[in-house]
Write an enzyme that holds these catalytic residues in place. Structure first.
Site, short mmCIF file in Angstrom:
data_model
loop_
_atom_site.label_atom_id
_atom_site.label_comp_id
_atom_site.label_asym_id
_atom_site.label_seq_id
_atom_site.Cartn_x
_atom_site.Cartn_y
_atom_site.Cartn_z
N GLY A 55 0.87 -0.74 0.07
CA GLY A 55 0.45 -0.39 -0.25
C GLY A 55 0.85 1.45 -0.42
O GLY A 55 0.39 2.07 -0.36
N GLU A 110 3.58 3.92 6.06
CA GLU A 110 2.23 2.97 6.05
C GLU A 110 1.30 3.93 5.95
O GLU A 110 1.57 4.84 5.46
CB GLU A 110 1.68 2.45 7.71
CG GLU A 110 0.57 2.36 7.68
CD GLU A 110 -0.02 0.44 7.17
OE1 GLU A 110 0.94 0.15 6.02
OE2 GLU A 110 -0.67 -0.15 8.59
N ASP A 111 0.36 3.02 4.89
CA ASP A 111 -0.23 4.00 3.63
C ASP A 111 -1.86 4.25 4.37
O ASP A 111 -1.95 5.88 4.92
CB ASP A 111 -0.77 2.76 2.65
CG ASP A 111 -1.35 1.60 3.11
OD1 ASP A 111 -1.36 1.22 4.30
OD2 ASP A 111 -1.95 0.95 2.69
N ASP A 114 -6.21 1.62 9.80
CA ASP A 114 -7.52 1.38 10.20
C ASP A 114 -7.72 0.32 11.70
O ASP A 114 -7.59 1.27 12.08
CB ASP A 114 -7.87 0.62 9.00
CG ASP A 114 -9.21 -0.07 8.79
OD1 ASP A 114 -10.18 1.00 9.33
OD2 ASP A 114 -9.35 -1.11 8.41
N LYS A 142 -7.84 6.10 10.09
CA LYS A 142 -8.87 6.29 9.87
C LYS A 142 -9.06 6.66 11.42
O LYS A 142 -10.59 6.99 12.00
CB LYS A 142 -9.82 4.75 9.51
CG LYS A 142 -9.70 4.62 8.44
CD LYS A 142 -10.35 3.81 7.42
CE LYS A 142 -10.29 3.43 6.41
NZ LYS A 142 -11.04 2.33 6.16
N PHE A 163 -14.79 3.01 2.78
CA PHE A 163 -13.37 1.85 2.54
C PHE A 163 -12.72 3.44 1.31
O PHE A 163 -13.00 3.73 0.27
CB PHE A 163 -13.33 0.68 1.55
CG PHE A 163 -12.56 -0.37 1.74
CD1 PHE A 163 -11.92 -0.80 2.22
CD2 PHE A 163 -12.20 0.13 0.50
CE1 PHE A 163 -10.98 -1.07 1.81
CE2 PHE A 163 -10.97 -0.68 0.05
CZ PHE A 163 -10.54 -1.37 0.84
N ASP A 170 -5.18 -0.68 -2.58
CA ASP A 170 -6.55 -1.18 -3.31
C ASP A 170 -7.91 -1.40 -2.89
O ASP A 170 -7.87 -1.53 -1.54
CB ASP A 170 -5.38 -2.41 -3.89
CG ASP A 170 -5.49 -3.52 -2.83
OD1 ASP A 170 -5.05 -2.86 -1.32
OD2 ASP A 170 -5.95 -4.37 -2.66
N ARG A 176 -5.01 0.69 -7.81
CA ARG A 176 -3.63 1.36 -7.25
C ARG A 176 -3.07 2.70 -7.24
O ARG A 176 -2.96 3.31 -6.92
CB ARG A 176 -2.94 0.24 -6.56
CG ARG A 176 -3.06 -0.97 -5.67
CD ARG A 176 -1.58 -1.75 -5.37
NE ARG A 176 -1.65 -2.66 -4.76
CZ ARG A 176 -2.21 -2.89 -3.03
NH1 ARG A 176 -1.47 -1.81 -2.17
NH2 ARG A 176 -2.36 -3.88 -2.77
#
Ligand code: IMP
Ligand code: MG
Length: 184
Positions: A55, A110-111, A114, A142, A163, A170, A176
C-alpha cells in the site's frame, strides 16, 4: 480533477463515490511531510525509510523525493492471516528487510491506519531489533484504533471512516494506480 466520464473509465466502470483527496492536495501535503522529516534528524546520523508494502509504494516514492538528505530505503511485507476485509488480528512478515535496523533511525511508512492491528504487531517486532529511534509516518489515519502502540509522528490526513482506494490503496488489488484517493 477528472470528470465523471474519465473517472469511470479509469476505474474500469466502477462508480467511485467521491474523490476524498485530490492529486494536488496529496502532492502538497506529501511535500510538507518530506520537509518536516528532513529537519527531524541530525545530518550526521543515518536514516532508514522502511515502507510497508504494498500500500505505501506510491506514497513512499513521492515522500522520499521530498526528504532532502541522505537516506536508505527498504521495504517490508506484512500479511494478515485470513482473507477478506475483516482482519483476524494475526500479522506475519512475508518479506523481512535486508537492511539492519539496530542503532539506526528508522521511519516505518504506512499507507493507512485502520484497526491498528498491523502497526500494533509490527512496531514491537521492530523495537526488538533495537533501532536508535523508531517513528511512524502514515498518509492516512481513520482514528478508529482503540489503542495504538505508537501514534504517527507524521500524518498526512485524517481519513473518513470509509473504504478508500487510489494512490497505492487497493480493493482486491485494483485501483492502486489512481493518482487521487477516492471512496468506493
Ligand atoms: P489495520 O491493520 O486495520 O490498521 O489496517 C491496515 C492495512 O489495511 C493498511 O495497510 C491497508 O493495506 C489496509 N486498509 C485499511 N483500510 C483501508 C482502506 O480504506 N482502503 C484500502 N486498504 C485499507
Ligand atoms: Mg497496506
Amino acid at each position: 480533477m477528472p470528470n465523471t466520464a474519465e473517472l469511470i473509465a479509469r476505474t474500469g466502470g466502477q462508480t467511485v463515490r467521491r474523490i476524498v483527496f485530490s492529486e494536488e492536495e496529496i502532492a502538497r501535503r506529501v511535500a510538507e511531510m518530506g520537509r518536516d522529516i528532513t529537519g527531524a534528524f541530525p545530518l550526521d546520523e543515518d536514516l532508514l525509510v522502511l515502507g510497508l508494502l504494498k500500500g505505501s509504494f506510491i506514497f513512499l516514492a513521492d515522500l522520499v523525493r521530498h526528504i532532502t538528505r541522505p537516506l536508505h530505503v527498504d521495504f517490508l511485507v506484512a500479511a494478515s492471516y485470513g482473507a477478506g476485509t475483516v482482519s483476524t488480528g494475526e500479522v506475519r512478515l512475508v518479506y523481512d528487510p535486508e537492511a539492519s535496523i539496530a542503532g539506526r533511525n528508522v521511519i516505518l511508512v504506512e499507507d493507512i491506519i485502520d484497526s491498528g492491528t498491523t502497526i500494533n504487531r509490527l512496531i514491537p517486532l521492530l523495537e526488538q531489533r533495537r533501532p536508535r529511534t523508531l517513528e511512524l509516518c502514515a498518509l492516512l489515519h481513520k482514528r478508529i484504533a482503540p489503542a495504538l502502540v505508537k501514534e504517527p509522528r507524521w500524518l498526512g490526513f485524517h481519513a473518513p471512516r470509509e473504504f478508500l482506494i487510489g494512490y497505492g490503496l487497493d480493493h482486491s488489488e485494483n485501483f492502486r494506480n489512481l493518482p487521487f484517493i477516492a471512496s468506493l
